[in-house]
Structures are given as C-alpha cells and as structure tokens.
Design a protein around this motif. Structure first.
Motif, PDB file in Angstrom:
ATOM      1  N   GLY A   1      11.415   5.792  10.969  1.00 48.72           N
ATOM      2  CA  GLY A   1      11.668   4.482  11.565  1.00 48.72           C
ATOM      3  C   GLY A   1      11.265   4.452  13.024  1.00 48.72           C
ATOM      4  O   GLY A   1      10.745   5.435  13.566  1.00 48.72           O
ATOM      5  N   VAL A   2      11.465   3.291  13.634  1.00 46.53           N
ATOM      6  CA  VAL A   2      11.226   3.124  15.064  1.00 46.53           C
ATOM      7  C   VAL A   2      12.386   2.322  15.637  1.00 46.53           C
ATOM      8  O   VAL A   2      13.123   1.673  14.892  1.00 46.53           O
ATOM      9  N   ILE A   3      12.520   2.394  16.936  1.00 43.74           N
ATOM     10  CA  ILE A   3      13.564   1.596  17.591  1.00 43.74           C
ATOM     11  C   ILE A   3      13.210   0.121  17.411  1.00 43.74           C
ATOM     12  O   ILE A   3      12.092  -0.292  17.710  1.00 43.74           O
ATOM     13  N   ASN A   4      14.136  -0.639  16.853  1.00 44.82           N
ATOM     14  CA  ASN A   4      13.877  -2.051  16.588  1.00 44.82           C
ATOM     15  C   ASN A   4      15.174  -2.839  16.781  1.00 44.82           C
ATOM     16  O   ASN A   4      15.939  -3.049  15.842  1.00 44.82           O
ATOM     17  N   PRO A   5      15.431  -3.278  18.031  1.00 47.35           N
ATOM     18  CA  PRO A   5      16.709  -3.941  18.340  1.00 47.35           C
ATOM     19  C   PRO A   5      16.962  -5.169  17.472  1.00 47.35           C
ATOM     20  O   PRO A   5      18.091  -5.442  17.087  1.00 47.35           O
ATOM     21  N   ILE A   6      15.879  -5.918  17.119  1.00 48.52           N
ATOM     22  CA  ILE A   6      16.049  -7.134  16.315  1.00 48.52           C
ATOM     23  C   ILE A   6      16.660  -6.806  14.955  1.00 48.52           C
ATOM     24  O   ILE A   6      17.494  -7.535  14.437  1.00 48.52           O
ATOM     25  N   GLU A   7      16.222  -5.670  14.389  1.00 46.88           N
ATOM     26  CA  GLU A   7      16.778  -5.274  13.090  1.00 46.88           C
ATOM     27  C   GLU A   7      17.967  -4.319  13.258  1.00 46.88           C
ATOM     28  O   GLU A   7      18.424  -3.711  12.290  1.00 46.88           O
ATOM     29  N   GLY A   8      18.440  -4.175  14.495  1.00 47.23           N
ATOM     30  CA  GLY A   8      19.624  -3.355  14.742  1.00 47.23           C
ATOM     31  C   GLY A   8      19.387  -1.862  14.618  1.00 47.23           C
ATOM     32  O   GLY A   8      20.317  -1.104  14.361  1.00 47.23           O
ATOM     33  N   ILE A   9      18.123  -1.440  14.767  1.00 47.71           N
ATOM     34  CA  ILE A   9      17.830  -0.009  14.687  1.00 47.71           C
ATOM     35  C   ILE A   9      17.701   0.556  16.100  1.00 47.71           C
ATOM     36  O   ILE A   9      16.726   0.277  16.813  1.00 47.71           O
ATOM     37  N   GLY A  10      18.695   1.292  16.521  1.00 45.15           N
ATOM     38  CA  GLY A  10      18.693   1.898  17.850  1.00 45.15           C
ATOM     39  C   GLY A  10      18.221   3.341  17.781  1.00 45.15           C
ATOM     40  O   GLY A  10      17.907   3.843  16.703  1.00 45.15           O
ATOM     41  N   PRO A  11      18.178   4.022  18.951  1.00 48.28           N
ATOM     42  CA  PRO A  11      17.702   5.417  18.999  1.00 48.28           C
ATOM     43  C   PRO A  11      18.493   6.360  18.081  1.00 48.28           C
ATOM     44  O   PRO A  11      17.934   7.346  17.594  1.00 48.28           O
ATOM     45  N   ASP A  12      19.774   6.046  17.833  1.00 41.67           N
ATOM     46  CA  ASP A  12      20.591   6.945  17.017  1.00 41.67           C
ATOM     47  C   ASP A  12      20.293   6.826  15.527  1.00 41.67           C
ATOM     48  O   ASP A  12      20.690   7.687  14.742  1.00 41.67           O
TER      49      ASP A  12
ATOM     50  N   ILE B   1       4.922  -3.352  19.247  1.00 37.86           N
ATOM     51  CA  ILE B   1       6.060  -3.403  20.176  1.00 37.86           C
ATOM     52  C   ILE B   1       7.068  -2.292  19.904  1.00 37.86           C
ATOM     53  O   ILE B   1       7.441  -1.528  20.784  1.00 37.86           O
ATOM     54  N   GLU B   2       7.488  -2.189  18.624  1.00 40.77           N
ATOM     55  CA  GLU B   2       8.518  -1.206  18.282  1.00 40.77           C
ATOM     56  C   GLU B   2       8.012   0.230  18.504  1.00 40.77           C
ATOM     57  O   GLU B   2       8.729   1.067  19.037  1.00 40.77           O
ATOM     58  N   GLY B   3       6.761   0.468  18.090  1.00 41.74           N
ATOM     59  CA  GLY B   3       6.176   1.802  18.250  1.00 41.74           C
ATOM     60  C   GLY B   3       6.044   2.175  19.713  1.00 41.74           C
ATOM     61  O   GLY B   3       6.326   3.320  20.106  1.00 41.74           O
ATOM     62  N   ASN B   4       5.591   1.208  20.526  1.00 41.41           N
ATOM     63  CA  ASN B   4       5.442   1.471  21.958  1.00 41.41           C
ATOM     64  C   ASN B   4       6.794   1.692  22.631  1.00 41.41           C
ATOM     65  O   ASN B   4       6.932   2.561  23.495  1.00 41.41           O
ATOM     66  N   THR B   5       7.795   0.891  22.211  1.00 40.43           N
ATOM     67  CA  THR B   5       9.150   1.052  22.747  1.00 40.43           C
ATOM     68  C   THR B   5       9.659   2.458  22.429  1.00 40.43           C
ATOM     69  O   THR B   5      10.216   3.149  23.300  1.00 40.43           O
ATOM     70  N   THR B   6       9.446   2.864  21.190  1.00 44.24           N
ATOM     71  CA  THR B   6       9.903   4.188  20.757  1.00 44.24           C
ATOM     72  C   THR B   6       9.172   5.284  21.541  1.00 44.24           C
ATOM     73  O   THR B   6       9.790   6.270  21.976  1.00 44.24           O
TER      74      THR B   6
END
Lengths: 198, 198
Positions: free
Chosen positions: A109-120, A147-152
């Motif tokens: 996965g990747v960090i995706n705040p919109i889908e509620g996926i955080g670093p943890d 966006i998500e990949g770059n954020t991660t």
C-alpha cells in the motif's frame, strides 16, 4: 428457465471475478462441466493452495510459499540495496527489467489520507527496522509517481534521514499518474537508470 | 523471475480455460490472492460440486442435479412432444424462445464420421426406446442445420419411420452452417414456427 443449482452457483461465483460477465461465466462453467475431473481437482486445489500456502516473507513482505522468500534467499543479489515497492506485482515488473540485481521491501500500500491509510497501515516501521538491522547502503524508492506514491516516498525520505543510508527515487521515465504495472520494461529500466537523490 | 509455485500453478490452471491468456490468468490469480477466504472456498466447492452433483437425466439426458430433471418433472409441459437437441445448452436457448412448451431429448453430440462419431456414440438408441415406451406424438428435430446436424436429423427420420410418430425439423430460419447457441430468440422462434415434415 435456469441451469441446475450447482451450475448456477458456479456461474454466480465466476461472475465475481474481474472482467467476467454472465455470458463468459456460463461459457466457462460449461467448459468446466465437460473438463476432465483431474483438471477440476487441480484447479480447485490450486485455488485453496494460494490461500493456505501463500504468506508474506518476514524480511521483505513479498508474497511467498517459503520464508524467507526466494528473492531474499538469492545470494547473488546485491544485499546492500533495497528497492521499496507498493505491491509484490510491482516487484515482478521491476524484476523483468532489472533481474536479480537487488532485494525488495514491499509496503502493501501507500499512504493515502483520503482512504484513511496512514504510515502505520503499511510496512514502513518494518522498513526502518530493517535498514537499522541490516547493512543497507541504498534504498531505492519505486512507489508509483502519483500523489500517494510521492507522499509515501517523501515520508520514507524523512523517516530514514537520521540513518546512514543513501535514499534514491526512480526517475521520471514513468509518466506521472501512471501505474508501474502497465509501463513497458524500457521505461521502467530508464526510470531506474535515472534515479536521483531525494 | 517467476511467482511462488502455488501462484504459478494457479495461473497455469487458469490459462487452460477458454479465452484466458497468461496476462488475464495472472490478473485473476492476484484478485483471488486478495479475495476473501470464504469466496475461495465457495468457488472451489462449486467447482467440485459440478463434477460431483451434476449428472444426466435418465429420461432426456439433460444435465441435472435431480433425476428426473426439472424439465421432465414439469407437469405443465406437453408430454406428447419431444424436441431433440445436440447439447443441453441448445435446449436452454430454445427454452428462452419457447419456454415450458415441450420436453427434450439431448443427444450429446451429432453423427460425425470424420471425427469417428457414429450413431452408437450419441443418445439415439435411448431416443428410439423412449419413443416406443412413452406416448409421444411428435419429435421435433432441432440439431444444428449443418452437415452433421442434417445427417443426424436424416438418421433419426429413418430410425423412427417404423414408429407411429410425426417427425418434424426446425425451419431454415437458422442460417445454414450457423450454431443455435449464437442465434437471436426471434430466429429460433421462427425456425420452430416454420418446422416442416421430414
């Protein structure tokens, strides 16, 4: 008019597969009805097997039927370089361009705040632990250039900054917004050749 | 580079399905890998079930999970008319145009000397026995209007000539050389409306 219940059930289950409509499912069901019993047993067993035998490598979190996985066991690979990818399937794509070169770390996965996926929610802590534990010189971040990949990638850069490790990002050969799975091997190779410091 | 053995085995088994290449099989395998365990169990069970629960009706040789089959048990159908078809799937197509009208006899093939399929390889003897045993007034022959189907229709006509039964053949609404499975319902209906004495 409908088919006997067992055939209806099979058709219904087959239509749940991606890209399989009722017409294709019916065609498959009739093919299976006339297929050798041994093929049905094999297909059924192989379905159950992926659930029972496939797990995640405790080192890199690749899908595997052995632990450590085949990639982590491969002694010919450069053990000081780890390529971070989103999914096992992305690893397979990179391997087809850069076979047997380095090892991997699969985030799932990747960090995706919109889908509620955080670093943890993804395997980031395990990545840091691994960098601290193993003698790794370079981390290549090969998350998708969206966006998500770059954020991660940015998050990983910040997370590993305190550690003595070179952090690189695959080059922009891969179109922004694209998905690694669908890119041709030359573009993948170019993106690895042109990787740059984060 | 290849996938773990259980995934490779599943991909290999999936590519044996009609119209499924390696790329689609891989996509399906990864979908299945991430699918709920209960779905995998259901799909696997429904595969085994069609082999274990589906048999042929002892009267009409339709595929069924009960004996006699649902069609033969249906008391509202005209029991004096039997429609002869090559396969159960052809019966389903006819049912969608002429629902619940008559009963069927499924040959499970046609006479095809080139492929070594003679009259004894398909359910012709069972048809004659049935016409002799049951009070059947009309036999509608709905084999495909191609060489093998016409040969089989002709054979049935000769075979049943000594018996007191009207023998009809579906009309030429269905294109010669075509396959019943792919024809629209109106053409099927027209071919039944225009059936003529053999």
């Amino acid at each position: 008019m409908f088919y006997p219940a067992p055939i209806e059930r099979l058709i219904e289950n087959l239509t749940k597969l991606p890209g399989i409509g009722r017409k294709t499912a019916t065609r498959l069901a009739f093919f299976l009805l006339n297929a050798r019993g041994s093929y049905i047993t094999e297909l059924s067993t192989s379905l159950i097997d992926i659930k029972e035998k496939i797990r995640l490598c405790s080192t890199c979190f690749n899908i595997t039927d052995t632990d450590p996985c085949e990639v982590c066991r491969d002694g010919r690979r450069n053990r000081s370089t780890v390529c971070v990818v989103e999914e096992s399937s992305h690893m397979m794509v990179i391997e087809s361009s850069y076979p047997g070169c380095f090892r991997y770390h699969i985030l799932h996965g990747v960090i995706n705040p919109i889908e509620g996926i955080g670093p943890d929610e993804i395997r980031l802590k395990e990545l840091r632990d691994r960098i601290e534990r193993e003698d790794i010189k370079e981390v290549i971040i090969a998350t998708n250039p969206n966006i998500e990949g770059n954020t991660t990638a940015h998050y990983i850069g910040e997370m590993l900054k305190p550690l003595d490790v070179k952090i690189t990002r695959i080059a922009s050969g891969v179109p922004v917004g694209g998905d690694i799975v669908y890119i041709d091997p030359l573009t993948i190779k170019s993106s690895l050749d042109n990787r740059k410091n984060l």
